[in-house]
Design an enzyme around this catalytic site. Structure first.
Site, PDB file in Angstrom:
ATOM      1  N   ASP A  28      68.139  -0.808  16.532  1.00 36.76           N
ATOM      2  CA  ASP A  28      67.242  -0.244  17.309  1.00 36.76           C
ATOM      3  C   ASP A  28      65.750  -0.161  16.672  1.00 36.76           C
ATOM      4  O   ASP A  28      64.867  -0.296  17.285  1.00 36.76           O
ATOM      5  CB  ASP A  28      67.658   1.209  17.513  1.00 36.76           C
ATOM      6  CG  ASP A  28      68.499   1.469  18.848  1.00 36.76           C
ATOM      7  OD1 ASP A  28      69.279   0.542  19.274  1.00 36.76           O
ATOM      8  OD2 ASP A  28      68.181   2.512  19.485  1.00 36.76           O
ATOM      9  N   ASP A  87      68.932   2.554   3.303  1.00 31.50           N
ATOM     10  CA  ASP A  87      67.633   3.273   3.328  1.00 31.50           C
ATOM     11  C   ASP A  87      66.236   2.389   3.093  1.00 31.50           C
ATOM     12  O   ASP A  87      65.203   2.593   3.841  1.00 31.50           O
ATOM     13  CB  ASP A  87      67.557   4.577   2.615  1.00 31.50           C
ATOM     14  CG  ASP A  87      67.846   4.013   1.141  1.00 31.50           C
ATOM     15  OD1 ASP A  87      68.282   2.974   0.782  1.00 31.50           O
ATOM     16  OD2 ASP A  87      67.894   5.194   0.444  1.00 31.50           O
ATOM     17  N   TYR A 120      82.626   3.669  13.059  1.00 34.86           N
ATOM     18  CA  TYR A 120      82.787   3.875  14.321  1.00 34.86           C
ATOM     19  C   TYR A 120      84.429   3.799  14.809  1.00 34.86           C
ATOM     20  O   TYR A 120      84.925   4.320  16.055  1.00 34.86           O
ATOM     21  CB  TYR A 120      82.064   3.035  15.298  1.00 34.86           C
ATOM     22  CG  TYR A 120      80.552   3.221  15.184  1.00 34.86           C
ATOM     23  CD1 TYR A 120      80.023   4.162  14.253  1.00 34.86           C
ATOM     24  CD2 TYR A 120      79.720   2.547  16.078  1.00 34.86           C
ATOM     25  CE1 TYR A 120      78.824   4.374  14.182  1.00 34.86           C
ATOM     26  CE2 TYR A 120      78.271   2.881  16.031  1.00 34.86           C
ATOM     27  CZ  TYR A 120      77.959   3.879  15.242  1.00 34.86           C
ATOM     28  OH  TYR A 120      76.558   4.234  15.009  1.00 34.86           O
ATOM     29  N   LYS A 173      75.266   0.614   1.314  1.00 34.83           N
ATOM     30  CA  LYS A 173      74.992   1.871   0.605  1.00 34.83           C
ATOM     31  C   LYS A 173      76.050   1.924  -0.594  1.00 34.83           C
ATOM     32  O   LYS A 173      76.700   2.777  -0.724  1.00 34.83           O
ATOM     33  CB  LYS A 173      75.036   3.194   1.502  1.00 34.83           C
ATOM     34  CG  LYS A 173      74.393   4.282   1.087  1.00 34.83           C
ATOM     35  CD  LYS A 173      72.768   4.438   0.961  1.00 34.83           C
ATOM     36  CE  LYS A 173      72.542   5.652   0.324  1.00 34.83           C
ATOM     37  NZ  LYS A 173      71.112   5.823  -0.266  1.00 34.83           N
ATOM     38  N   ASP A 177      73.706  -0.713  13.950  1.00 32.03           N
ATOM     39  CA  ASP A 177      73.604   0.065  15.207  1.00 32.03           C
ATOM     40  C   ASP A 177      71.864   0.690  15.134  1.00 32.03           C
ATOM     41  O   ASP A 177      71.350   0.511  15.881  1.00 32.03           O
ATOM     42  CB  ASP A 177      74.253   1.273  15.449  1.00 32.03           C
ATOM     43  CG  ASP A 177      74.307   1.928  16.765  1.00 32.03           C
ATOM     44  OD1 ASP A 177      73.745   1.345  17.704  1.00 32.03           O
ATOM     45  OD2 ASP A 177      74.816   3.089  17.121  1.00 32.03           O
TER      46      ASP A 177
HETATM   47  C1  IPM Z   1      74.751  -0.157  20.968  1.00 34.88           C
HETATM   48  C2  IPM Z   1      75.208   1.114  21.592  1.00 34.88           C
HETATM   49  C3  IPM Z   1      76.627   1.648  21.544  1.00 34.88           C
HETATM   50  C4  IPM Z   1      77.020   1.355  20.082  1.00 34.88           C
HETATM   51  C5  IPM Z   1      76.938   3.125  21.916  1.00 34.88           C
HETATM   52  C6  IPM Z   1      76.494   3.102  23.474  1.00 34.88           C
HETATM   53  C7  IPM Z   1      78.304   3.588  21.842  1.00 34.88           C
HETATM   54  O1  IPM Z   1      74.245   2.209  20.794  1.00 34.88           O
HETATM   55  O2  IPM Z   1      75.382  -1.117  21.453  1.00 34.88           O
HETATM   56  O3  IPM Z   1      74.084  -0.099  19.989  1.00 34.88           O
HETATM   57  O4  IPM Z   1      76.702   2.660  19.225  1.00 34.88           O
HETATM   58  O5  IPM Z   1      77.459   0.651  19.521  1.00 34.88           O
HETATM   59 MG    MG Z   2      72.860   1.266  19.519  1.00 35.45          MG
END
Ligand code: IPM
Ligand code: MG
Length: 360
Positions: free
Chosen positions: A252, A224, A141, A192, A248
């Site tokens: 989620d 994975d 990133y 990975k 990231d």
């Molecule tokens: C998170 C979000 C951010 C990230 C985005 C909004 C840049 O997805 O905090 O997980 O990727 O870190």
């Molecule tokens: Mg995120």
């Protein structure tokens, strides 16, 4: 001297969930005599609209002077067309980087009351309590060079750089191992290493740091497989440590195990334990302004702030307890609603947490 808390509501549902979290913060401020001074700033799309940049100098100055930052969420379709370097998300990445908030803690805890809201079978997620430690200021990133270039044949080519320095891996490893010592003493490092050299180094440094923590067990898993295992048998994990991008994505996924990403708080810490606190979810443009957003992830982020930066675990416990009470009462925003429960809007949910905090 009063401790400064910078509040950055952000975009779309950001201000709605923040209003509820601030009520809760003000309540514990009074009750626990924390002597907090709240300041407000702009970040993301809101900042872009008002000042032309997603992270204005003024906000950065306030952020550097603050003891802790409470953030809503930033970004959304309104700014889809703006230049890449001005995107709202860039403001978020920049503030993380400027403040060196390298350690991102994302706990995925299933409130037993929400077992039915998870898309997984209750027995797979019952009692779930895992902590994802995501490296937040390095990796792909932030790696340079990055961009989109035009090749000699006129074709466009996009590129990013996945890079980690030993020192960056070492400090996130220490954070993960230190946190594991307060939990079940197991760290699973996700990489990975079968494909990416940068994560071969990641794995090596994890091993080196592990040698300093003989009381903590270290295991490794390819990303994975980790994604699969999170859905198959998530309770096998205690602390999961990984790089920026994998963290990231996996966080989620882990969020959904708990019923809704609307329940997941996070802390982003620097070396000194100062931090920025924000829900893991985004700005949910589709439901903005409708009172449908779940404020609990932001409210639980306030609890993390009290625990990690403001050193007031009693107040953190009180908030977490209040959230549990509200769930016991059957109150649900749409994201965690199941038939038989009581559907409430954002404000009602915030008010209910406040009432539970006040013990009525
Ligand atoms: C998170 C979000 C951010 C990230 C985005 C909004 C840049 O997805 O905090 O997980 O990727 O870190
Ligand atoms: Mg995120």
């Amino acid at each position: 001297m009063a401790r400064k808390i910078l509040v950055l509501p952000g975009d779309y549902i950001g201000p709605e969930i923040m209003a509820e979290a601030v009520k809760v913060l003000q309540e514990v401020d009074q009750r626990f005599k924390l002597d907090l001074a709240l300041e407000y700033g702009l970040l993301g799309g809101a900042a872009l609209d008002a000042t032309g940049v997603p992270l204005p100098d003024e906000t950065l100055k306030l952020a550097k002077a603050a003891d802790a930052i409470l953030l809503g969420a930033v970004g959304g379709p309104k700014w889809d067309a703006v230049e890449r370097h001005l995107r709202p998300e860039r403001g978020l990445l920049a503030i993380r980087s400027e403040l060196q908030l390298f350690g991102n803690l994302r706990p995925a805890i299933l409130y037993p009351q929400l077992a039915d809201a998870s898309s997984l079978k209750p027995e797979v997620v019952a009692g779930l309590d895992i902590l994802i430690v995501r490296e937040l200021t390095g990796g792909i990133y932030f790696g340079e060079p990055r961009g989109v270039r035009i090749l000699e044949n006129g074709e466009r080519e996009g590129f990013n750089t996945y890079v980690y320095r030993e020192s960056e891996i070492r400090r996130i490893a220490h954070l993960a191992f230190d946190l594991a010592r307060k939990r079940d003493r197991r760290v699973c490092s996700v990489d990975k290493a079968n494909v990416l050299e940068v994560t071969v180094l990641w794995r090596e440094v994890m091993e080196e740091v592990a040698a300093e923590y003989p009381d903590v067990e270290l295991s490794h898993m390819y990303v994975d497989n980790a994604a699969m295992q999170l859905l198959r048998a998530p309770k096998q994990f205690d602390v999961l440590v990984t790089g920026n991008m994998f963290g990231d994505i996996l966080s989620d996924a882990a969020a959904m195990l708990t019923g809704s990403i609307g329940m997941l708080p996070s802390a982003s810490l620097d070396q000194a334990g100062r931090g920025m606190y924000e829900p893991c979810h985004g700005t949910a443009p589709d439901i903005a302004g409708q009172g449908k957003a779940n404020p609990l992830a932001t409210i639980l982020s306030v609890a993390m702030m009290l625990r990690y930066t403001l050193a007031c675990p009693e107040a953190a416990d009180a908030i977490e307890q209040a959230v549990s009470v509200v769930l016991d009462q059957g109150l649900r925003t749409p994201d965690i609603y199941t038939p038989g429960q009581q559907l409430v809007d954002t404000t009602r949910m915030g008010d209910a947490v406040l009432a539970a905090l006040r013990g009525r």
